[in-house]
Design an enzyme around this catalytic site. Structure first.
Site, mmCIF file in Angstrom:
data_model
loop_
_atom_site.group_PDB
_atom_site.id
_atom_site.type_symbol
_atom_site.label_atom_id
_atom_site.label_comp_id
_atom_site.label_asym_id
_atom_site.label_seq_id
_atom_site.Cartn_x
_atom_site.Cartn_y
_atom_site.Cartn_z
ATOM 1 N N ILE A 146 0.558 -1.203 -0.084
ATOM 2 C CA ILE A 146 -0.084 0.000 0.007
ATOM 3 C C ILE A 146 1.065 1.114 -0.138
ATOM 4 N N THR A 148 -7.132 1.154 16.093
ATOM 5 C CA THR A 148 -7.137 0.708 17.713
ATOM 6 C C THR A 148 -7.323 1.720 18.779
ATOM 7 N N ASP A 149 -7.589 0.996 19.894
ATOM 8 C CA ASP A 149 -7.909 1.892 20.954
ATOM 9 C C ASP A 149 -6.540 2.549 21.584
ATOM 10 N N GLU A 150 -5.239 1.972 20.998
ATOM 11 C CA GLU A 150 -3.923 2.489 21.500
ATOM 12 C C GLU A 150 -3.870 4.134 21.014
ATOM 13 N N TYR A 153 4.004 3.023 16.920
ATOM 14 C CA TYR A 153 2.852 2.353 16.460
ATOM 15 C C TYR A 153 1.772 3.082 16.453
ATOM 16 N N LYS A 162 -0.866 4.889 13.795
ATOM 17 C CA LYS A 162 -2.385 4.564 13.590
ATOM 18 C C LYS A 162 -3.095 5.887 14.050
ATOM 19 N N ASN A 165 -7.885 -4.878 22.092
ATOM 20 C CA ASN A 165 -6.929 -5.821 21.964
ATOM 21 C C ASN A 165 -7.551 -7.166 21.487
ATOM 22 N N TYR A 190 6.131 -8.459 31.212
ATOM 23 C CA TYR A 190 6.878 -6.891 31.371
ATOM 24 C C TYR A 190 6.533 -6.320 32.494
ATOM 25 N N ARG A 241 -5.055 -4.937 29.638
ATOM 26 C CA ARG A 241 -5.895 -4.614 28.355
ATOM 27 C C ARG A 241 -7.353 -5.338 28.294
ATOM 28 N N ASP A 279 10.656 -3.684 31.455
ATOM 29 C CA ASP A 279 9.157 -3.236 31.060
ATOM 30 C C ASP A 279 9.403 -2.558 29.418
ATOM 31 N N GLY A 283 7.532 3.297 27.571
ATOM 32 C CA GLY A 283 6.243 3.985 27.180
ATOM 33 C C GLY A 283 5.100 3.126 27.431
HETATM 34 P P1 NAD Z 1 -1.049 -8.367 11.349
HETATM 35 O O1 NAD Z 1 0.179 -7.726 11.735
HETATM 36 O O2 NAD Z 1 -1.447 -9.429 11.990
HETATM 37 O O3 NAD Z 1 -1.430 -8.085 9.944
HETATM 38 C C1 NAD Z 1 -1.010 -7.114 9.083
HETATM 39 C C2 NAD Z 1 -1.233 -7.470 7.745
HETATM 40 O O4 NAD Z 1 -1.102 -6.033 6.856
HETATM 41 C C3 NAD Z 1 -0.264 -8.572 7.377
HETATM 42 O O5 NAD Z 1 -0.800 -9.684 6.327
HETATM 43 C C4 NAD Z 1 0.910 -7.826 6.350
HETATM 44 O O6 NAD Z 1 1.356 -8.526 5.471
HETATM 45 C C5 NAD Z 1 -0.062 -6.690 5.866
HETATM 46 N N1 NAD Z 1 0.726 -5.430 5.470
HETATM 47 C C6 NAD Z 1 1.622 -4.936 6.063
HETATM 48 N N2 NAD Z 1 2.288 -3.540 5.566
HETATM 49 C C7 NAD Z 1 1.477 -3.953 4.383
HETATM 50 C C8 NAD Z 1 1.633 -3.096 3.225
HETATM 51 N N3 NAD Z 1 2.717 -1.880 3.277
HETATM 52 N N4 NAD Z 1 0.967 -3.206 2.201
HETATM 53 C C9 NAD Z 1 0.112 -4.143 2.115
HETATM 54 N N5 NAD Z 1 0.093 -5.035 3.227
HETATM 55 C C10 NAD Z 1 0.652 -4.802 4.185
HETATM 56 O O7 NAD Z 1 -2.243 -7.303 12.197
HETATM 57 P P2 NAD Z 1 -3.587 -7.453 12.878
HETATM 58 O O8 NAD Z 1 -3.310 -7.795 14.252
HETATM 59 O O9 NAD Z 1 -4.292 -8.501 11.856
HETATM 60 O O10 NAD Z 1 -4.277 -5.966 12.633
HETATM 61 C C11 NAD Z 1 -5.067 -5.690 11.483
HETATM 62 C C12 NAD Z 1 -5.265 -4.253 11.844
HETATM 63 O O11 NAD Z 1 -6.121 -4.116 12.996
HETATM 64 C C13 NAD Z 1 -4.167 -3.151 11.849
HETATM 65 O O12 NAD Z 1 -4.647 -1.900 11.161
HETATM 66 C C14 NAD Z 1 -4.257 -2.984 13.291
HETATM 67 O O13 NAD Z 1 -3.613 -1.539 13.840
HETATM 68 C C15 NAD Z 1 -5.482 -3.045 13.642
HETATM 69 N N6 NAD Z 1 -5.853 -3.456 15.076
HETATM 70 C C16 NAD Z 1 -5.199 -4.633 15.439
HETATM 71 C C17 NAD Z 1 -5.812 -5.147 17.099
HETATM 72 C C18 NAD Z 1 -5.144 -6.472 17.452
HETATM 73 O O14 NAD Z 1 -5.022 -6.592 18.574
HETATM 74 N N7 NAD Z 1 -4.182 -7.033 16.884
HETATM 75 C C19 NAD Z 1 -6.567 -4.290 17.800
HETATM 76 C C20 NAD Z 1 -7.330 -3.198 17.180
HETATM 77 C C21 NAD Z 1 -6.919 -2.871 15.954
HETATM 78 O O1 TDX Z 2 6.006 -10.788 25.743
HETATM 79 C C1 TDX Z 2 5.079 -10.216 26.347
HETATM 80 N N1 TDX Z 2 5.199 -9.852 27.557
HETATM 81 C C2 TDX Z 2 4.151 -9.189 28.129
HETATM 82 O O2 TDX Z 2 4.000 -8.645 29.208
HETATM 83 C C3 TDX Z 2 4.416 -9.314 25.237
HETATM 84 C C4 TDX Z 2 4.353 -9.750 23.889
HETATM 85 C C5 TDX Z 2 3.543 -8.552 25.552
HETATM 86 N N2 TDX Z 2 3.353 -8.224 27.157
HETATM 87 C C6 TDX Z 2 2.314 -7.126 27.585
HETATM 88 C C7 TDX Z 2 2.631 -5.747 26.878
HETATM 89 C C8 TDX Z 2 0.923 -5.338 27.033
HETATM 90 O O3 TDX Z 2 0.781 -4.704 28.162
HETATM 91 O O4 TDX Z 2 1.274 -7.840 27.041
HETATM 92 C C9 TDX Z 2 0.304 -6.601 26.809
HETATM 93 C C10 TDX Z 2 -0.218 -7.118 25.550
HETATM 94 O O5 TDX Z 2 0.742 -7.071 24.410
HETATM 95 P P1 TDX Z 2 0.804 -6.977 22.929
HETATM 96 O O6 TDX Z 2 0.149 -8.773 22.777
HETATM 97 O O7 TDX Z 2 1.878 -6.827 22.334
HETATM 98 O O8 TDX Z 2 -0.469 -6.157 22.625
HETATM 99 P P2 TDX Z 2 -0.535 -4.403 22.808
HETATM 100 O O9 TDX Z 2 0.957 -3.749 22.826
HETATM 101 O O10 TDX Z 2 -1.621 -4.190 23.942
HETATM 102 O O11 TDX Z 2 -1.274 -4.220 21.580
HETATM 103 C C11 TDX Z 2 -2.147 -5.183 20.849
HETATM 104 O O12 TDX Z 2 -3.536 -4.203 20.901
HETATM 105 C C12 TDX Z 2 -3.561 -3.399 20.349
HETATM 106 C C13 TDX Z 2 -1.861 -5.119 19.064
HETATM 107 O O13 TDX Z 2 -0.502 -5.668 19.003
HETATM 108 C C14 TDX Z 2 -2.160 -3.737 18.517
HETATM 109 O O14 TDX Z 2 -1.751 -3.997 17.033
HETATM 110 C C15 TDX Z 2 -3.378 -3.532 18.684
HETATM 111 O O15 TDX Z 2 -3.783 -2.246 18.087
#
Ligand code: NAD
Ligand code: TDX
Length: 347
Positions: A60, A129-131, A154, A158, A183, A211, A218, A284, A287
């Site tokens: 993209i 995301t809520d972040e 990140y 977003k 999450n 951490y 979450r 930790d 941030g």
């Molecule tokens: P993910 O990292 O599992 O997947 C991201 C996908 O985007 C991958 O398939 C990757 O190949 C593709 N991608 C990355 N860069 C690209 C580029 N430049 N062009 C085209 N494709 C590209 O992410 P996810 O956890 O599935 O998250 C999807 C969306 O939802 C994100 O926008 C994220 O911010 C949002 N979101 C995620 C969570 C969560 O908890 N995972 C929560 C709220 C919102």
């Molecule tokens: O090994 C770990 N140990 C740990 O304590 C990891 C990977 C995470 N953590 C903590 C950090 C966070 O407080 O757990 C919590 C969740 O961590 P992540 O799974 O990395 O998620 P978070 O940082 O909350 O972000 C996720 O939710 C919002 C997604 O990765 C984002 O894409 C989404 O937007």
């Protein structure tokens, strides 16, 4: 109806396609994905032969590639998942996050503006995301009116993309909707994120890195509930509006890790202590936001969405999925998938 799904080979995007490609045979789904480390086409093996599904590899952040997809497939709806999504990676190297999350979103918006013009029946749905709201203290919830205050590269990227999407609505009248979700957890999540990482480390007898003190909170939602919420907003939400999505399910990280150990003990007929002794408190995250919690009143009251899974049912399904899909887990861990990608796509 032609629906362009960006990032459909990632965790949430592939769950979205697996749900809706079979459910809506009259819609055509175009999955546009760069196939980064987080993507996996194995996630889509159940739908890859469907008539109403096509995969296009592309970035993209490359406007020409985005424009080519618009020219060829003429989408009516864009559901924009594609992003760099892992906070820790954004701390180590923010550049890809700026490129994909900001520039990539900008390119998609520009393509919509150019190819859609003022034509009716179009929609850009931005998945966020809520972040973006930053951290809560001990009390309170994020509402759609909460001020943006992102903490990590990140979440800042977003937040930036959310602002661009809303600006395109106000300035150019582009029909957009934005959802900000808490999450997610569930099948096909790359094992860098908390829940799959803990499940797989526990199974391998590796340390379970928590951490800081593990007190961070979450708000967890089963991925299919998130996908259904997005579909609900696409169908029934108001253009130009934002909807927060969450399951009112707050957990301290340390409690989740204990819960995973307990469930693994039950399922594998082992003493959970065997897993809990692997818990290691580590440095930790810089941030590190203390707490996230979503107030989902708007989507519940106005659109009638509510989650189907409880944390109990969702976490059980998730752990079972990781236990029963060893091929997927192995391909991700051993790099076999990367080799397959190199063979088929050259990179
Ligand atoms: P993910 O990292 O599992 O997947 C991201 C996908 O985007 C991958 O398939 C990757 O190949 C593709 N991608 C990355 N860069 C690209 C580029 N430049 N062009 C085209 N494709 C590209 O992410 P996810 O956890 O599935 O998250 C999807 C969306 O939802 C994100 O926008 C994220 O911010 C949002 N979101 C995620 C969570 C969560 O908890 N995972 C929560 C709220 C919102
Ligand atoms: O090994 C770990 N140990 C740990 O304590 C990891 C990977 C995470 N953590 C903590 C950090 C966070 O407080 O757990 C919590 C969740 O961590 P992540 O799974 O990395 O998620 P978070 O940082 O909350 O972000 C996720 O939710 C919002 C997604 O990765 C984002 O894409 C989404 O937007």
């Amino acid at each position: 109806m032609k629906i362009l799904v960006t990032g459909g080979a990632g965790f949430i995007g592939s769950n979205f396609l697996n749900l809706f490609v079979p459910r809506y045979p009259d819609c055509r789904f175009i999955n546009f994905d760069k196939l980064t480390y987080a993507a996996n086409l194995l996630n889509l093996k159940n739908i890859q032969v469907k008539q109403n599904y096509v995969f296009v590899r592309g970035d993209i952040a490359d406007y020409a590639a985005v424009a080519a997809v618009f020219e060829k497939y003429e989408p009516d709806i864009v559901v924009h998942f594609a992003a760099e999504s892992h906070v820790d990676r954004s701390i180590l190297g923010p550049a890809d996050f700026i490129n994909t999350n900001i520039l990539g979103t900008f390119n998609l918006l520009e393509a919509c503006r150019k190819y859609w013009g003022d034509r009716p029946g179009k929609l850009f749905h931005h998945v966020s995301t809520d972040e973006v709201y930053g951290s809560l203290g001990e009390t309170g919830y994020f509402t759609e009116e909460t001020r943006y205050d992102p903490s990590s590269p990140y979440s800042a990227s977003k937040a930036s993309s959310d602002h661009l999407v809303r600006a395109y609505h106000r300035t150019y009248g582009l029909p957009v909707k934005v959802t900000n979700c808490s999450n997610n957890y569930g099948p096909y999540q790359f094992p860098e994120k908390l829940i799959p990482l803990m499940i797989l480390h526990a199974l391998e007898g590796k340390s379970l890195p928590v951490y800081g003190t593990g007190e961070n909170v979450r708000d967890w939602l089963f991925v299919e509930d998130h996908c259904e919420a997005i579909w609900t907003v696409i169908e029934k939400g108001n253009v130009g509006e934002t909807y927060n999505i969450g399951g009112n399910n707050q957990w301290k990280n340390i409690d989740i890790v204990h819960k995973i150990c307990d469930l693994l003990g039950e399922k594998l007929d082992k003493d959970p202590q065997e897993f809990k002794k692997l818990i290691t408190f580590v440095k930790d995250r810089p941030g590190h936001d203390l707490r996230y919690a979503i107030d989902a009143t708007k989507i519940r009251d106005q659109l009638g969405w509510e989650p189907r899974e409880t944390f109990e049912t969702g976490l059980n399904k998730t752990i079972d999925w990781y236990l029963h899909n060893k091929d997927w887990v192995e391909s991700v861990k051993t790099g076999d998938y990367k080799k397959w990608l190199e063979m088929n796509y050259g990179t």
